[in-house]
Design a protein around this motif. Structure first.
Motif, PDB file in Angstrom:
ATOM      1  N   ASN A  90       0.790  -1.225   0.000  1.00 48.84           N
ATOM      2  CA  ASN A  90       0.000   0.000   0.000  1.00 48.84           C
ATOM      3  C   ASN A  90       0.825   1.279   0.000  1.00 48.84           C
ATOM      4  N   GLY A  91       2.141   1.160  -0.021  1.00 51.29           N
ATOM      5  CA  GLY A  91       2.970   2.362  -0.070  1.00 51.29           C
ATOM      6  C   GLY A  91       3.201   3.033   1.259  1.00 51.29           C
ATOM      7  N   GLY A  92       2.722   2.435   2.356  1.00 57.22           N
ATOM      8  CA  GLY A  92       2.991   2.994   3.679  1.00 57.22           C
ATOM      9  C   GLY A  92       1.853   3.805   4.256  1.00 57.22           C
ATOM     10  N   GLN A 140       0.832  12.505  -5.324  1.00 58.80           N
ATOM     11  CA  GLN A 140       0.411  11.607  -6.392  1.00 58.80           C
ATOM     12  C   GLN A 140      -0.740  10.732  -5.900  1.00 58.80           C
ATOM     13  N   PRO A 141      -1.601  10.252  -6.794  1.00 63.46           N
ATOM     14  CA  PRO A 141      -2.692   9.362  -6.356  1.00 63.46           C
ATOM     15  C   PRO A 141      -2.144   8.093  -5.702  1.00 63.46           C
ATOM     16  N   VAL A 142      -2.835   7.625  -4.686  1.00 62.16           N
ATOM     17  CA  VAL A 142      -2.420   6.400  -3.991  1.00 62.16           C
ATOM     18  C   VAL A 142      -2.914   5.176  -4.754  1.00 62.16           C
ATOM     19  N   SER A 143      -2.335   4.041  -4.431  1.00 59.29           N
ATOM     20  CA  SER A 143      -2.812   2.761  -4.962  1.00 59.29           C
ATOM     21  C   SER A 143      -2.507   1.680  -3.946  1.00 59.29           C
ATOM     22  N   ALA A 154      -5.642  -1.474  -7.076  1.00 63.73           N
ATOM     23  CA  ALA A 154      -6.735  -0.495  -6.992  1.00 63.73           C
ATOM     24  C   ALA A 154      -6.116   0.886  -6.905  1.00 63.73           C
ATOM     25  N   MET A 155      -6.530   1.794  -7.797  1.00 59.91           N
ATOM     26  CA  MET A 155      -5.873   3.093  -7.922  1.00 59.91           C
ATOM     27  C   MET A 155      -6.867   4.236  -7.773  1.00 59.91           C
ATOM     28  N   PHE A 168      -5.037  12.715  -2.638  1.00 59.68           N
ATOM     29  CA  PHE A 168      -5.894  13.115  -1.524  1.00 59.68           C
ATOM     30  C   PHE A 168      -5.626  14.569  -1.152  1.00 59.68           C
ATOM     31  N   ASN A 169      -6.628  15.206  -0.594  1.00 59.55           N
ATOM     32  CA  ASN A 169      -6.420  16.493   0.055  1.00 59.55           C
ATOM     33  C   ASN A 169      -5.686  16.264   1.380  1.00 59.55           C
TER      34      ASN A 169
END
Length: 354
Positions: A260-262, A268-271, A308-309, A314-315
């Motif tokens: 999940n990238g932490g 940048q958009p998360v995924s 899932a992207m 996010f704000n």
């Protein structure tokens, strides 16, 4: 001899039946206020809370002690069929005034995560130690929610990482000592204020033998991270009984691993990359939703692996992706959630490298 064989067969059938009825996961409900006049976003009215508790009874749910159930899951011991646990965050006095009588009448165990600063100051809006002792005698358990309810990942002005971490240690250890002093024991459980933690904070929990909860939704199983456990919010917009029924019947997503990238989101958009266990699942019905953005784009990179992207970053604040998938019966849903923090420089968040 024949009667012995029959007895053995009967015992075997009974054991098999009990095994089928056993449950290897636990949905946990999270409440704050039980009141007509407190902030609606974190409240259920006494009437709503009564409706929830009556539904647990009528639908055959078995309300279990949270600490015992978590210990059993960690040890791969089965829970009762339709097991569920009830929790509250913050030591609000209306839990005692309005929630406790409803729980006591149904003989339901429950856990309250307390922040002790207003308790020690004898604030009229918060529980007293004497009230907690009364609730404890009727099945209540009291656990750690820190002293001051801080954002645990934010440094104060001028703080070094070392001073910040020492302050967080004090926030946790002081409450543990107060629980033992006033209530005779600590269940070694903590709810992170605002649900925020990182690897360093979670390692601190693990070193102390404390099981801890974030604010991502989902179901606890033996595969869960016991230093960052999920719960289902049941207050405010989540108090609707029809949506609560879906969550009460949720199962943990059958994941082999996730990436999940932490804990932090950037510009940048998360995924999130989910790898599923082997089995027959309804992958075509998997749906993921990004907070404030709607459905996530799904990219199946193999038969059992999906990314899932989010479409947009996010704000500032907390954002999440929730994923659900019906089981083969269609009666229950598998559930997954991950929360990210998008910080701004003025908030003083510690570096993710910590």
């Amino acid at each position: 001899m024949l009667s012995t064989v029959r007895s053995s067969l009967l015992l075997g059938a009974l054991s098999a039946s009990m095994a089928l009825q056993a449950q290897d996961y636990l949905p946990i409900l999270q409440y704050h206020h039980v009141s007509e006049s407190s902030p609606k976003s974190t409240s259920v009215t006494p009437a709503q809370f009564t409706e929830h508790m009556d539904y647990l009874v009528s639908a055959g749910f078995q309300v279990v002690d949270l600490k015992s159930a978590l210990d059993d899951l960690k040890a791969n011991k089965a829970l009762p069929e339709k097991a569920v646990a009830i929790t509250f965050d913050d030591a609000y006095r209306n839990i005692y005034q309005a929630g406790f009588p409803i729980l006591k009448a149904r003989d339901f165990p429950f856990t309250v995560f307390i922040n002790t600063y207003p308790v020690e100051r004898k604030s009229r809006s918060f529980l007293t130690w004497e009230q907690m002792q009364e609730m404890q005698a009727a099945g209540g358990v009291f656990a750690n929610h820190t002293i001051n309810h801080p954002y645990m990942l934010r440094k104060e002005a001028g703080e070094t990482d070392e001073v910040w971490f020492a302050r967080m240690v004090q926030e946790v250890d002081t409450v543990e000592a107060l629980l033992i002093k006033h209530l005779g024991e600590s269940p070694k459980m903590l709810a992170y204020p605002y649900g925020e933690s990182d690897r360093q904070i979670r390692t601190m929990m693990k070193d102390r033998g404390i099981m801890a909860f974030g604010q991502q939704s989902g179901v606890v199983s033996a595969d869960s991270d016991f230093e960052n456990l999920p719960r289902f919010p049941a207050s405010g917009v989540y108090a609707n009984l029809s949506t609560l029924k879906t969550k009460l019947n949720a199962k943990p997503m059958p994941l082999l691993k996730e990436k999940n990238g932490g804990d932090y989101a950037g510009d940048q958009p998360v995924s999130v990359r989910l790898t599923f266990k082997e089995g027959k699942y309804r992958f075509k019905d998997l749906a993921c939703y990004v907070a404030g953005q709607g459905k996530a784009k799904l990219d199946w990179v193999s038969d059992t692996e999906v990314v899932a992207m989010a479409e947009k970053p996010f704000n500032v604040g907390r954002g999440r992706i929730n994923c659900t998938m019906p089981d083969n019966t269609g009666a229950q849903y598998y559930w997954y959630s991950h929360v990210w923090i998008r910080s701004s420089p003025d908030q003083g968040y510690v570096s993710e490298k910590s």
